[in-house]
Design an enzyme around this catalytic site. Structure first.
Site, PDB file in Angstrom:
ATOM      1  N   SER A 239       0.826  -1.203   0.000  1.00 46.09           N
ATOM      2  CA  SER A 239       0.000   0.000   0.000  1.00 46.09           C
ATOM      3  C   SER A 239       0.866   1.262   0.000  1.00 46.09           C
ATOM      4  O   SER A 239       1.697   1.456  -0.887  1.00 46.09           O
ATOM      5  CB  SER A 239      -0.940  -0.039   1.215  1.00 46.09           C
TER       6      SER A 239
ATOM      7  N   ASP B 179      -9.275  -3.094  -5.438  1.00 42.10           N
ATOM      8  CA  ASP B 179      -9.161  -4.114  -4.393  1.00 42.10           C
ATOM      9  C   ASP B 179      -9.967  -3.750  -3.148  1.00 42.10           C
ATOM     10  O   ASP B 179      -9.720  -4.272  -2.069  1.00 42.10           O
ATOM     11  CB  ASP B 179      -7.689  -4.352  -4.028  1.00 42.10           C
TER      12      ASP B 179
ATOM     13  N   HIS C 210      -7.683  -5.358  -0.108  1.00 40.08           N
ATOM     14  CA  HIS C 210      -6.454  -4.573  -0.009  1.00 40.08           C
ATOM     15  C   HIS C 210      -5.576  -4.978   1.175  1.00 40.08           C
ATOM     16  O   HIS C 210      -4.356  -5.089   1.038  1.00 40.08           O
ATOM     17  CB  HIS C 210      -6.812  -3.093   0.099  1.00 40.08           C
TER      18      HIS C 210
END
Length: 625
Positions: free
Chosen positions: A281, A529, A580
């Site tokens: 991320s 996601d 995610h």
């Protein structure tokens, strides 16, 4: 357009979902000497609407309620940090339906923890001959790292060396001492550094990132599988950081990039092998910034060949390379889909803890969060009538990013906004201290020539933007882009004036009562996601880094997309999730990480199952002529 929209009450009933048995996992025995292969599950993804009952970005509400369900009773006396606090007081402000959802969720989590063999992927890899080869350093994503207090002023002493982010202490402080908690968690609005007499620092070591709170794993499963093939603290490291800080202040206050450079050099020297970096991320943005910093004479002074000499591979997991559109609404009005789609009673409970104005203020006082604002403007995200990822037959373009009900109140703009418009509106309507923080630390444009790209190597504001700067001059570096697809992700919004404008400093709020066509409680969903949009996670990997000016050294790029195929009754989605955060526990992702760390990354082939290549061709960023 607004005159054509139908409206109905927020509390309208949703169709009930038919029950299904959980998808069984393949547990076939491993034969010695068998070649490593990625397991592909053939079952079709389950198409269902998952109701998000917990807001991970703040974490607090879920943690409090889940704690009560995980306990033997509602008395949390067994948790010393909570003391005599009873969960009954929290249940009083929550609706019965929300409480029931949480009971079901936590029951599923218990069953999952009892049945899931955490070390299975690593043990299978070891039986096939994989072993620790390259040192590996992991860089976590936003809000993943716990933050602990090191202040000694009177206001901080009760929390000395206790985590005010990512622990039960956070929950206790948020509910019982909210203003003190806010004072600690927010940075100084003018400097972007510690407020006077407050000192919060990132926790260190694997404990900093393995779990967010007890029972909610993040990097834990990856650590377990790495350990299974021979990794331990001598050849692996978690490079936790204070995600609230701008990247420039990460170095200025914590010397983060200097320390990361030292860790990499020591690991390389002691092992004799180049290092594998794995980021998730926001951590991928952090590493991209680091690549520029470490080579620059303004930063690490390592020279243009430092990355090539020290880094074997970069594993980019769900990287938000072009930001995330939900970051705009979080900062603009303290909202996102997670809050917009709660029912009215749950919203009441959430507002009792942190109302939307408080949430917006907190997000703005964390400059690191703003690093995830969308990059590339209208060329990437579209204009009012077109976007690269628009679907056939779609009523309104994704490019019309913020849409407003006109004429309702003077606080509402009189036109809809693209992403570029929304970014300017955000800066125009927020305080000057926030605007100053953003403009001195970030840039969101596009460099169209190699000369511009090279000039930007001397401007640290550009180092987070892959459309304005290049990859390192490291021809032997390998980049692996692993990310999830197939989970609906926020793409556009409908806004209105606040119900009581005189009682809030917010100019607009999501129109949560608007439910028509593709609009669900004021939110329009696209591809991604669940958190990061497909254009952000996939564009640079599928096309951007194949342009000469963005990758002049010809760094090798591999892309593996993973479809979202969650198990129905598994609260974290099971071994085939592509969410995610939950993707960090996915079987296939763990297999791929082990393969790269063990020196077998060259066996990985591209696997693109989404339409990202088609969308990338429509993005208005072109090769230099």
């Amino acid at each position: 357009m607004e005159s054509t929209l139908r409206r109905r009450a927020v509390g309208a009933d949703n169709p009930s979902e038919s029950s299904q048995d959980p998808t069984p996992r393949d547990e076939s025995p491993v034969k010695p000497g068998e070649k490593v292969k990625v397991i592909h599950h053939e079952h079709r993804p389950k198409m269902r609407k998952r109701r998000n009952t917990f807001i991970f970005l703040m974490g607090s509400l879920f943690g409090l309620v889940a704690a009560g369900f995980l306990a033997k009773s509602n008395d949390l006396i067994e948790l010393p940090e909570i003391g005599e606090l009873s969960m009954d007081s929290f249940f009083d402000v929550l609706p019965a339906g929300f409480v029931k959802d949480m009971r079901d969720l936590v029951k599923g989590e218990r069953d999952f923890l009892d049945s899931y063999d955490s070390f299975a992927v690593g043990l299978k890899a070891r039986s096939e001959g994989l072993a620790a080869h390259h040192p590996i350093i992991m860089v976590p994503g936003v809000i993943s790292t716990g933050l602990e207090s090191w202040g000694t002023a009177n206001v901080s002493r009760p929390y000395f060396r206790k985590r005010l982010w990512g622990s039960w202490t956070m929950m206790k402080a948020l509910v019982l001492d909210k203003e003190i908690w806010k004072k600690h968690i927010m940075l100084d609005k003018r400097t972007g550094l510690d407020p006077p007499n407050i000192k919060l620092r990132a926790a260190q070591g694997f404990d900093a990132t393995d779990f967010f709170i007890t029972g909610y794993w993040i990097w834990s499963k990856i650590l377990e599988n790495l350990a299974s093939i021979g990794y331990d603290p001598t050849n692996s490291f978690s490079a936790a950081y204070d995600w609230r800080l701008s990247y420039q202040n990460l170095e200025r206050r914590d010397q983060y990039f200097t320390r990361l450079k030292s860790y990499i050099e020591l690991a390389h020297e002691f092992s004799g092998q180049k290092v594998v970096l794995a980021s998730h991320s926001m951590g991928s943005q952090v590493l991209f910034y680091f690549f520029h910093w470490v080579a620059s004479a303004q930063g690490g002074k390592g020279g243009d060949d430092w990355v090539d000499r020290h880094i074997e591979a970069w594993i980019n997991i769900s990287g938000c390379m072009l930001g995330a559109v939900k970051d705009v609404t979080a900062i603009l009005s303290g909202e996102m889909r997670d809050t917009a789609q709660l029912n009215s009673f749950a919203v009441y409970g959430l507002e009792r803890f942190l109302n939307k104005e408080e949430r917006a203020e907190i997000f703005r006082a964390m400059p690191g969060m703003s690093a995830m604002l969308p990059i590339g403007g209208d060329a990437v995200w579209g204009n009012l009538t077109w976007a690269p990822d628009d679907q056939p037959g779609q009523k309104n373009s994704f490019g019309s990013f913020l849409n407003f009900r006109r004429g309702a109140n003077w606080t509402t703009p009189d036109k809809n906004f693209t992403v570029s418009d929304a970014m300017q509106y955000l800066l125009d309507t927020t305080d000057d201290w926030y605007r100053d923080q953003i403009q001195k630390s970030l840039s969101h444009g596009i460099a169209h020539t190699s000369a511009e790209v090279e000039a930007n190597e001397f401007d640290s504001r550009k180092w987070t933007n892959p459309l304005e700067t290049r990859l390192p001059l490291a021809p032997n570096l390998k980049i692996y882009c692993f990310y999830g697809v197939g989970k609906p992700t926020e793409r556009a919004y409908y806004y209105r004036s606040p119900e009581f404008p005189s009682l809030t400093n917010l100019n607009v709020t999501i129109d949560t009562a608007l439910i028509v066509d593709e609009i669900d409680h004021g939110v329009v969903m696209g591809e991604g996601d669940g958190t990061v949009n497909l254009l952000s996670s996939g564009y640079m990997c599928a096309k951007g880094w194949h342009m000469k000016r963005y990758n002049p050294a010809g760094v090798q790029i591999r892309v593996v997309e993973m479809p979202h195929e969650p198990e129905r009754f598994n609260p974290r989605g099971g071994p085939n999730t592509a969410d995610h955060v939950d993707i960090l526990g996915r079987q296939k992702l763990n297999e791929l990480i082990l393969r790269v760390a063990a020196g077998k990354g060259h066996l990985i082939e591209d696997s693109i199952i989404s339409n990202i290549r088609e969308y990338a061709e429509k993005v208005q960023v072109y090769e230099e002529e």
